[in-house]
Motif scaffolding. Structure first.
Motif, mmCIF file in Angstrom:
data_model
loop_
_atom_site.group_PDB
_atom_site.id
_atom_site.type_symbol
_atom_site.label_atom_id
_atom_site.label_comp_id
_atom_site.label_asym_id
_atom_site.label_seq_id
_atom_site.Cartn_x
_atom_site.Cartn_y
_atom_site.Cartn_z
ATOM 1 N N TRP A 1 -24.881 -10.978 9.652
ATOM 2 C CA TRP A 1 -23.469 -11.363 9.728
ATOM 3 C C TRP A 1 -22.968 -11.354 11.170
ATOM 4 O O TRP A 1 -22.116 -12.160 11.559
ATOM 5 C CB TRP A 1 -22.638 -10.405 8.874
ATOM 6 C CG TRP A 1 -21.166 -10.695 8.904
ATOM 7 C CD1 TRP A 1 -20.485 -11.643 8.198
ATOM 8 C CD2 TRP A 1 -20.180 -10.025 9.722
ATOM 9 N NE1 TRP A 1 -19.150 -11.617 8.513
ATOM 10 C CE2 TRP A 1 -18.933 -10.634 9.445
ATOM 11 C CE3 TRP A 1 -20.237 -8.981 10.636
ATOM 12 C CZ2 TRP A 1 -17.751 -10.223 10.062
ATOM 13 C CZ3 TRP A 1 -19.061 -8.579 11.259
ATOM 14 C CH2 TRP A 1 -17.836 -9.195 10.970
ATOM 15 N N LEU A 2 -23.517 -10.472 11.991
ATOM 16 C CA LEU A 2 -23.082 -10.339 13.376
ATOM 17 C C LEU A 2 -23.561 -11.462 14.285
ATOM 18 O O LEU A 2 -23.110 -11.566 15.428
ATOM 19 C CB LEU A 2 -23.560 -9.003 13.948
ATOM 20 C CG LEU A 2 -22.723 -7.783 13.585
ATOM 21 C CD1 LEU A 2 -23.468 -6.501 13.929
ATOM 22 C CD2 LEU A 2 -21.373 -7.823 14.289
ATOM 23 N N GLU A 3 -24.452 -12.331 13.815
ATOM 24 C CA GLU A 3 -24.968 -13.404 14.665
ATOM 25 C C GLU A 3 -23.825 -14.240 15.219
ATOM 26 O O GLU A 3 -22.953 -14.708 14.484
ATOM 27 C CB GLU A 3 -25.938 -14.287 13.872
ATOM 28 C CG GLU A 3 -27.272 -13.631 13.583
ATOM 29 C CD GLU A 3 -28.238 -14.568 12.869
ATOM 30 O OE1 GLU A 3 -27.892 -15.763 12.708
ATOM 31 O OE2 GLU A 3 -29.321 -14.113 12.464
ATOM 32 N N GLY A 4 -23.820 -14.409 16.524
ATOM 33 C CA GLY A 4 -22.798 -15.209 17.186
ATOM 34 C C GLY A 4 -21.509 -14.469 17.471
ATOM 35 O O GLY A 4 -20.586 -15.034 18.075
ATOM 36 N N ARG A 5 -21.411 -13.212 17.060
ATOM 37 C CA ARG A 5 -20.177 -12.443 17.268
ATOM 38 C C ARG A 5 -20.269 -11.507 18.466
ATOM 39 O O ARG A 5 -19.293 -10.831 18.794
ATOM 40 C CB ARG A 5 -19.839 -11.649 16.002
ATOM 41 C CG ARG A 5 -19.639 -12.531 14.776
ATOM 42 C CD ARG A 5 -19.403 -11.714 13.518
ATOM 43 N NE ARG A 5 -19.424 -12.543 12.326
ATOM 44 C CZ ARG A 5 -18.366 -13.177 11.820
ATOM 45 N NH1 ARG A 5 -17.182 -13.044 12.412
ATOM 46 N NH2 ARG A 5 -18.474 -13.919 10.736
ATOM 47 N N ARG A 6 -21.438 -11.413 19.102
ATOM 48 C CA ARG A 6 -21.648 -10.613 20.305
ATOM 49 C C ARG A 6 -22.490 -11.429 21.265
ATOM 50 O O ARG A 6 -23.205 -12.345 20.854
ATOM 51 C CB ARG A 6 -22.391 -9.313 19.986
ATOM 52 C CG ARG A 6 -21.820 -8.466 18.870
ATOM 53 C CD ARG A 6 -22.865 -7.503 18.304
ATOM 54 N NE ARG A 6 -23.958 -8.229 17.668
ATOM 55 C CZ ARG A 6 -25.055 -7.668 17.170
ATOM 56 N NH1 ARG A 6 -25.214 -6.365 17.261
ATOM 57 N NH2 ARG A 6 -26.001 -8.403 16.598
ATOM 58 N N PHE B 1 -10.967 -7.254 14.116
ATOM 59 C CA PHE B 1 -11.419 -7.432 12.740
ATOM 60 C C PHE B 1 -11.190 -6.120 11.997
ATOM 61 O O PHE B 1 -11.548 -5.049 12.481
ATOM 62 C CB PHE B 1 -12.908 -7.793 12.745
ATOM 63 C CG PHE B 1 -13.454 -8.208 11.418
ATOM 64 C CD1 PHE B 1 -13.351 -9.515 10.987
ATOM 65 C CD2 PHE B 1 -14.104 -7.295 10.594
ATOM 66 C CE1 PHE B 1 -13.868 -9.921 9.767
ATOM 67 C CE2 PHE B 1 -14.624 -7.678 9.373
ATOM 68 C CZ PHE B 1 -14.497 -9.002 8.961
ATOM 69 N N ASP C 1 -9.595 -7.688 6.679
ATOM 70 C CA ASP C 1 -10.407 -8.900 6.781
ATOM 71 C C ASP C 1 -11.650 -8.802 5.915
ATOM 72 O O ASP C 1 -12.224 -9.824 5.530
ATOM 73 C CB ASP C 1 -10.828 -9.125 8.238
ATOM 74 C CG ASP C 1 -9.639 -9.380 9.148
ATOM 75 O OD1 ASP C 1 -8.873 -10.321 8.864
ATOM 76 O OD2 ASP C 1 -9.469 -8.627 10.124
ATOM 77 N N ILE D 1 -18.016 -6.935 19.719
ATOM 78 C CA ILE D 1 -17.134 -7.243 18.603
ATOM 79 C C ILE D 1 -15.945 -6.291 18.620
ATOM 80 O O ILE D 1 -16.092 -5.099 18.894
ATOM 81 C CB ILE D 1 -17.888 -7.162 17.250
ATOM 82 C CG1 ILE D 1 -16.962 -7.562 16.093
ATOM 83 C CG2 ILE D 1 -18.514 -5.812 17.033
ATOM 84 C CD1 ILE D 1 -17.676 -7.663 14.757
ATOM 85 N N ASP D 2 -14.775 -6.831 18.354
ATOM 86 C CA ASP D 2 -13.544 -6.024 18.323
ATOM 87 C C ASP D 2 -13.253 -5.695 16.863
ATOM 88 O O ASP D 2 -12.897 -6.577 16.080
ATOM 89 C CB ASP D 2 -12.400 -6.829 18.935
ATOM 90 C CG ASP D 2 -11.207 -5.966 19.308
ATOM 91 O OD1 ASP D 2 -11.286 -4.738 19.122
ATOM 92 O OD2 ASP D 2 -10.202 -6.521 19.782
ATOM 93 N N ILE D 3 -13.441 -4.447 16.482
ATOM 94 C CA ILE D 3 -13.376 -4.088 15.065
ATOM 95 C C ILE D 3 -12.714 -2.730 14.870
ATOM 96 O O ILE D 3 -12.901 -1.813 15.671
ATOM 97 C CB ILE D 3 -14.797 -4.089 14.437
ATOM 98 C CG1 ILE D 3 -14.743 -3.863 12.927
ATOM 99 C CG2 ILE D 3 -15.727 -3.099 15.129
ATOM 100 C CD1 ILE D 3 -16.055 -4.159 12.224
ATOM 101 N N SER E 1 -19.824 -2.815 19.553
ATOM 102 C CA SER E 1 -18.374 -3.025 19.535
ATOM 103 C C SER E 1 -17.749 -2.774 20.908
ATOM 104 O O SER E 1 -18.307 -2.077 21.756
ATOM 105 C CB SER E 1 -17.724 -2.078 18.529
ATOM 106 O OG SER E 1 -17.794 -0.742 18.994
#
Length: 224
Positions: free
Chosen positions: A186-191, A4, A86, A51-53, A29
């Motif tokens: 916003w991070l919910e469900g991304r980790r 991202f 993004d 998360i890959d950012i 991350s």
């Protein structure tokens, strides 16, 4: 999946408006987990659960940007050379900036707004977005101390008293800590749950929801 790509637009903003969200993002991350993993503090399988950012710090030139507190920020790319993004994040400046937004900033923001999936603002970054003409017909918020002011200045935006407001790709937050909590939302469900617990523990961070209520969540015990 490709990392991202988050772009932070640099000018004289309140440091916490940007540093807080960036630290929330980096704490959970793959980059941070990889560093910790090298010293044996987290298991191998946890690294890919983050998360890959990538972060891009963007300004008109590569010249250092100075904040009013003396902190200096070094751009990593310019408006002309900025890669595909993004998301964009605008922190909150004072009126000297939002009343005199340079043309180069306006042009860059208008060029990127259709490209990004998310357009984030924290604190008076929402005023910058509005005065740049990006929030017409949108619901939004900003620092509560300036809501009465901006309601008169930018009447084509529906300004709400809220910790944060989501309207399509536009995520606008109130003060700095509301912005931090907005990014945690916003991070919910991304980790994974384990990464959520680890990142919160590493920052001694207790998030709050949109109503200001503390959120309980998964815990993580470090391998020491």
């Amino acid at each position: 999946m490709a990392p991202f790509q988050l772009g932070v637009v640099l000018y004289d903003f309140q440091l916490l408006d940007v540093a807080g969200p960036v630290d929330i993002l980096i704490a959970g991350s793959k980059t941070m987990l990889s560093h910790i993993n090298r010293d044996g503090f987290v298991p191998d399988d946890l690294v890919d659960q983050g998360i890959d950012i990538n972060f891009h710090y963007i300004a008109p030139t590569m010249d250092t940007v100075s904040l009013m507190n003396g902190f200096k920020l070094q751009p990593t790319t310019t408006f002309d050379d900025c890669p595909k993004l993004d998301a964009i994040l605008l922190g909150g400046p004072g009126p000297e900036f939002w009343n005199n937004i340079p043309d180069s900033y306006r042009e860059f923001l208008h060029r990127k707004v259709d490209e990004v999936q998310y357009f984030f603002t924290t604190c008076t970054g929402g005023i910058v977005a509005a005065k740049a003409g990006l929030l017409r017909g949108k619901r939004a918020t900003t620092n509560s101390e300036f809501l009465d002011y901006i309601k008169k200045e930018c009447t084509d935006t529906t300004w709400e008293t809220a910790r944060w407001v989501i309207d399509g790709k536009f995520w606008t937050a109130g003060g700095a800590f509301a912005g931090i909590d907005m990014f945690e939302h916003w991070l919910e469900g991304r980790r994974s749950d384990a990464v959520v617990g680890l990142s919160r523990a590493s920052l001694a961070y207790q998030p709050r929801d949109i109503n200001g209520k503390e959120i309980s969540g998964p815990e993580y015990r470090w391998t020491i």
